[in-house]
Design a protein around this motif. Structure first.
Motif, PDB file in Angstrom:
ATOM      1  N   GLY A   1       1.025   7.006 -10.572  1.00  0.00           N
ATOM      2  CA  GLY A   1      -0.142   6.530 -11.295  1.00  0.00           C
ATOM      3  C   GLY A   1      -1.201   5.874 -10.433  1.00  0.00           C
ATOM      4  N   ARG A   2      -0.922   5.658  -9.140  1.00  0.00           N
ATOM      5  CA  ARG A   2      -1.871   4.972  -8.274  1.00  0.00           C
ATOM      6  C   ARG A   2      -2.600   5.922  -7.329  1.00  0.00           C
ATOM      7  N   THR A   3      -2.163   7.145  -7.198  1.00  0.00           N
ATOM      8  CA  THR A   3      -2.798   8.100  -6.302  1.00  0.00           C
ATOM      9  C   THR A   3      -3.835   8.930  -7.062  1.00  0.00           C
ATOM     10  N   PRO A   4      -4.828   9.457  -6.342  1.00  0.00           N
ATOM     11  CA  PRO A   4      -5.093   9.366  -4.919  1.00  0.00           C
ATOM     12  C   PRO A   4      -5.483   7.945  -4.469  1.00  0.00           C
ATOM     13  N   VAL A   5      -5.045   7.596  -3.265  1.00  0.00           N
ATOM     14  CA  VAL A   5      -5.272   6.276  -2.674  1.00  0.00           C
ATOM     15  C   VAL A   5      -6.163   6.413  -1.447  1.00  0.00           C
ATOM     16  N   LEU A   6      -7.133   5.519  -1.324  1.00  0.00           N
ATOM     17  CA  LEU A   6      -7.913   5.381  -0.091  1.00  0.00           C
ATOM     18  C   LEU A   6      -7.701   3.963   0.430  1.00  0.00           C
ATOM     19  N   TYR A   7      -7.345   3.831   1.695  1.00  0.00           N
ATOM     20  CA  TYR A   7      -7.258   2.518   2.331  1.00  0.00           C
ATOM     21  C   TYR A   7      -8.167   2.504   3.547  1.00  0.00           C
TER      22      TYR A   7
ATOM     23  N   LEU B   1       8.057   8.627  -1.933  1.00  0.00           N
ATOM     24  CA  LEU B   1       6.898   8.853  -1.066  1.00  0.00           C
ATOM     25  C   LEU B   1       6.877  10.289  -0.565  1.00  0.00           C
ATOM     26  N   ARG B   2       8.023  10.770  -0.104  1.00  0.00           N
ATOM     27  CA  ARG B   2       8.090  12.152   0.385  1.00  0.00           C
ATOM     28  C   ARG B   2       7.831  13.149  -0.739  1.00  0.00           C
ATOM     29  N   ALA B   3       8.384  12.881  -1.906  1.00  0.00           N
ATOM     30  CA  ALA B   3       8.161  13.786  -3.036  1.00  0.00           C
ATOM     31  C   ALA B   3       6.694  13.810  -3.445  1.00  0.00           C
ATOM     32  N   ARG B   4       6.041  12.673  -3.338  1.00  0.00           N
ATOM     33  CA  ARG B   4       4.636  12.583  -3.743  1.00  0.00           C
ATOM     34  C   ARG B   4       3.713  13.281  -2.747  1.00  0.00           C
ATOM     35  N   LEU B   5       4.037  13.170  -1.459  1.00  0.00           N
ATOM     36  CA  LEU B   5       3.097  13.613  -0.433  1.00  0.00           C
ATOM     37  C   LEU B   5       3.381  14.998   0.125  1.00  0.00           C
TER      38      LEU B   5
ATOM     39  N   GLY C   1      -5.312   2.946  11.227  1.00  0.00           N
ATOM     40  CA  GLY C   1      -4.630   3.880  12.105  1.00  0.00           C
ATOM     41  C   GLY C   1      -3.132   3.657  12.164  1.00  0.00           C
ATOM     42  N   TRP C   2      -2.731   2.371  12.200  1.00  0.00           N
ATOM     43  CA  TRP C   2      -1.304   2.071  12.230  1.00  0.00           C
ATOM     44  C   TRP C   2      -0.622   2.520  10.939  1.00  0.00           C
ATOM     45  N   LEU C   3      -1.207   2.191   9.784  1.00  0.00           N
ATOM     46  CA  LEU C   3      -0.583   2.593   8.529  1.00  0.00           C
ATOM     47  C   LEU C   3      -0.513   4.115   8.426  1.00  0.00           C
ATOM     48  N   SER C   4      -1.557   4.805   8.873  1.00  0.00           N
ATOM     49  CA  SER C   4      -1.548   6.272   8.813  1.00  0.00           C
ATOM     50  C   SER C   4      -0.429   6.834   9.681  1.00  0.00           C
ATOM     51  N   TYR C   5      -0.255   6.276  10.870  1.00  0.00           N
ATOM     52  CA  TYR C   5       0.835   6.706  11.745  1.00  0.00           C
ATOM     53  C   TYR C   5       2.177   6.479  11.052  1.00  0.00           C
ATOM     54  N   VAL C   6       2.374   5.294  10.489  1.00  0.00           N
ATOM     55  CA  VAL C   6       3.628   4.954   9.828  1.00  0.00           C
ATOM     56  C   VAL C   6       3.899   5.894   8.651  1.00  0.00           C
ATOM     57  N   LEU C   7       2.878   6.162   7.853  1.00  0.00           N
ATOM     58  CA  LEU C   7       3.040   7.057   6.705  1.00  0.00           C
ATOM     59  C   LEU C   7       3.453   8.462   7.136  1.00  0.00           C
ATOM     60  N   LEU C   8       2.748   8.992   8.122  1.00  0.00           N
ATOM     61  CA  LEU C   8       3.067  10.344   8.577  1.00  0.00           C
ATOM     62  C   LEU C   8       4.486  10.422   9.117  1.00  0.00           C
ATOM     63  N   ARG C   9       4.889   9.416   9.875  1.00  0.00           N
ATOM     64  CA  ARG C   9       6.255   9.417  10.397  1.00  0.00           C
ATOM     65  C   ARG C   9       7.275   9.261   9.268  1.00  0.00           C
ATOM     66  N   ALA C  10       6.938   8.460   8.251  1.00  0.00           N
ATOM     67  CA  ALA C  10       7.875   8.214   7.158  1.00  0.00           C
ATOM     68  C   ALA C  10       8.187   9.479   6.363  1.00  0.00           C
ATOM     69  N   VAL C  11       7.250  10.430   6.331  1.00  0.00           N
ATOM     70  CA  VAL C  11       7.499  11.663   5.582  1.00  0.00           C
ATOM     71  C   VAL C  11       7.933  12.806   6.490  1.00  0.00           C
TER      72      VAL C  11
ATOM     73  N   THR D   1       0.830  -1.209   0.000  1.00  0.00           N
ATOM     74  CA  THR D   1       0.000   0.000   0.000  1.00  0.00           C
ATOM     75  C   THR D   1       0.862   1.254   0.000  1.00  0.00           C
ATOM     76  N   ILE D   2       1.950   1.245   0.752  1.00  0.00           N
ATOM     77  CA  ILE D   2       2.861   2.390   0.722  1.00  0.00           C
ATOM     78  C   ILE D   2       3.465   2.557  -0.669  1.00  0.00           C
ATOM     79  N   ARG D   3       3.790   1.467  -1.326  1.00  0.00           N
ATOM     80  CA  ARG D   3       4.316   1.566  -2.698  1.00  0.00           C
ATOM     81  C   ARG D   3       3.267   2.152  -3.641  1.00  0.00           C
ATOM     82  N   ASP D   4       2.000   1.769  -3.442  1.00  0.00           N
ATOM     83  CA  ASP D   4       0.929   2.372  -4.234  1.00  0.00           C
ATOM     84  C   ASP D   4       0.914   3.885  -4.066  1.00  0.00           C
ATOM     85  N   ILE D   5       1.064   4.326  -2.826  1.00  0.00           N
ATOM     86  CA  ILE D   5       0.998   5.757  -2.534  1.00  0.00           C
ATOM     87  C   ILE D   5       2.192   6.488  -3.139  1.00  0.00           C
ATOM     88  N   ALA D   6       3.352   5.848  -3.120  1.00  0.00           N
ATOM     89  CA  ALA D   6       4.553   6.476  -3.682  1.00  0.00           C
ATOM     90  C   ALA D   6       4.513   6.538  -5.202  1.00  0.00           C
ATOM     91  N   HIS D   7       3.694   5.717  -5.818  1.00  0.00           N
ATOM     92  CA  HIS D   7       3.632   5.626  -7.277  1.00  0.00           C
ATOM     93  C   HIS D   7       2.627   6.634  -7.817  1.00  0.00           C
TER      94      HIS D   7
END
Length: 307
Positions: free
Chosen positions: A191-197, A301-305, A207-217, A183-189
């Motif tokens: 052609g796959r965004t916008p993404v809803l999970y 991912l950071r460049a995309r978001l 909630g866990w993935l959202s936390y991880v994503l926010l911290r990753a950027v 799912t994170i790879r989808d978001i970084a790509h």
């Protein structure tokens, strides 16, 4: 907790609480309102998409990173179950221009709550994240109608213990890690965004993935945790009415036994983070070695978001 046994039909409230959802026949839906953008302290502006058939649908944008940049709106959306959306909800969701929808529910949840209702042309990618039997166990507990058995299975901290185990599995289970990584790879790509999970309640797997994503950027840990805890506010009225319905129906004498299953809590998040520390030396190790995300993907991912 012991393994769940087969459950006989006991009514819509059982399914509803096991799903973390409000039974459609029990409570009238609120009148739809426009998308709300609200300020939560100094955290960020949280864009809540108000729908009739789902209560925890949000844009993950708006948060400020430690470097002073901001997460873009309109790229990543987090949600609870989408199987009960009305026609108006589907029309509203179509305005977001979604390209990818990812469903973290296990097959039993999908059978119980139904497939997602989505705008035309959108398909769902199923990436089940295990619930360690939470769905089946909850159904069994309620179906028993036995306050002694319900206390035995959920009381004295057992429900919260199960939730912490589920969060640790987000880190230890290979299938869970694969679902989150893809799912994170989808978001970084691009052609796959916008993404809803989404999952069922939009609070634990989501909630866990959202936390991880926010911290990753680069969003600070305290800010990412506040986003995680917002689910309690968005879900509070729905979850309360489910408990009231169970008590009024005679299915549970003490429906507050379910509160640890309905809430998100800092110690649940802490259980996953502690496991990431033990297994991978911290969250960055979880991203790179646990999820297998290379530096190029994280940079993308950071460049995309971020803007």
């Amino acid at each position: 907790m012991r393994a769940a046994r087969p459950i006989r039909s006991t009514g819509v409230l059982i399914s509803a609480v096991a799903l973390g959802c409000l039974p459609t026949l029990a409570v009238a839906h609120a009148t739809p309102r426009p998308t709300a953008t609200a300020s939560y302290g100094t955290t960020a502006f949280v864009r809540h998409i108000v729908l009739q058939g789902a209560v925890n649908v949000r844009d993950l944008g708006g948060y400020r990173t430690e470097q002073g940049r901001h997460v873009r709106y309109g790229q990543v959306f987090r949600a609870d179950g989408l199987g009960r959306l009305t026609d108006a909800d589907v029309a509203r969701l179509s305005q977001e221009g979604l390209r990818t929808v990812v469903d973290f529910r296990v097959p039993q949840e999908v059978r119980g709550d139904g497939a997602d209702r989505l705008p035309a042309g959108l398909t769902v990618t199923s990436r089940p994240v295990r619930d360690l039997g939470l769905y089946a166990t909850t159904m069994e507990v309620i179906a028993s109608k036995d306050p002694v058995e319900q206390q035995e299975m959920l009381g004295d901290g057992k429900a919260a213990q199960l939730m912490r185990s589920i969060y640790r599995a987000f880190v230890t289970d290979p299938g869970d890690r694969r679902a989150f990584a893809e799912t994170i790879r989808d978001i970084a790509h691009h052609g796959r965004t916008p993404v809803l999970y989404h999952c069922t309640s939009g609070k634990d797997r989501t909630g866990w993935l959202s936390y991880v994503l926010l911290r990753a950027v680069g969003v600070p840990a305290a800010t990412a945790e506040r986003d995680y805890l917002l689910s309690n506010g968005f879900r509070a009225a729905t979850d309360l009415r489910v408990r009231e319905g169970l008590e009024q129906s005679g299915l549970m004498r003490d429906p507050d036994l379910l509160v640890p299953l309905q809430e998100v809590r800092p110690d649940y998040l802490g259980a996953a983070l502690g496991q990431a520390e033990r297994d991978y030396g911290g969250l960055y190790g979880y991203l790179t070695r646990g999820l297998g995300l290379d530096r190029a993907t994280l940079a993308q991912l950071r460049a995309r978001l971020l803007r």
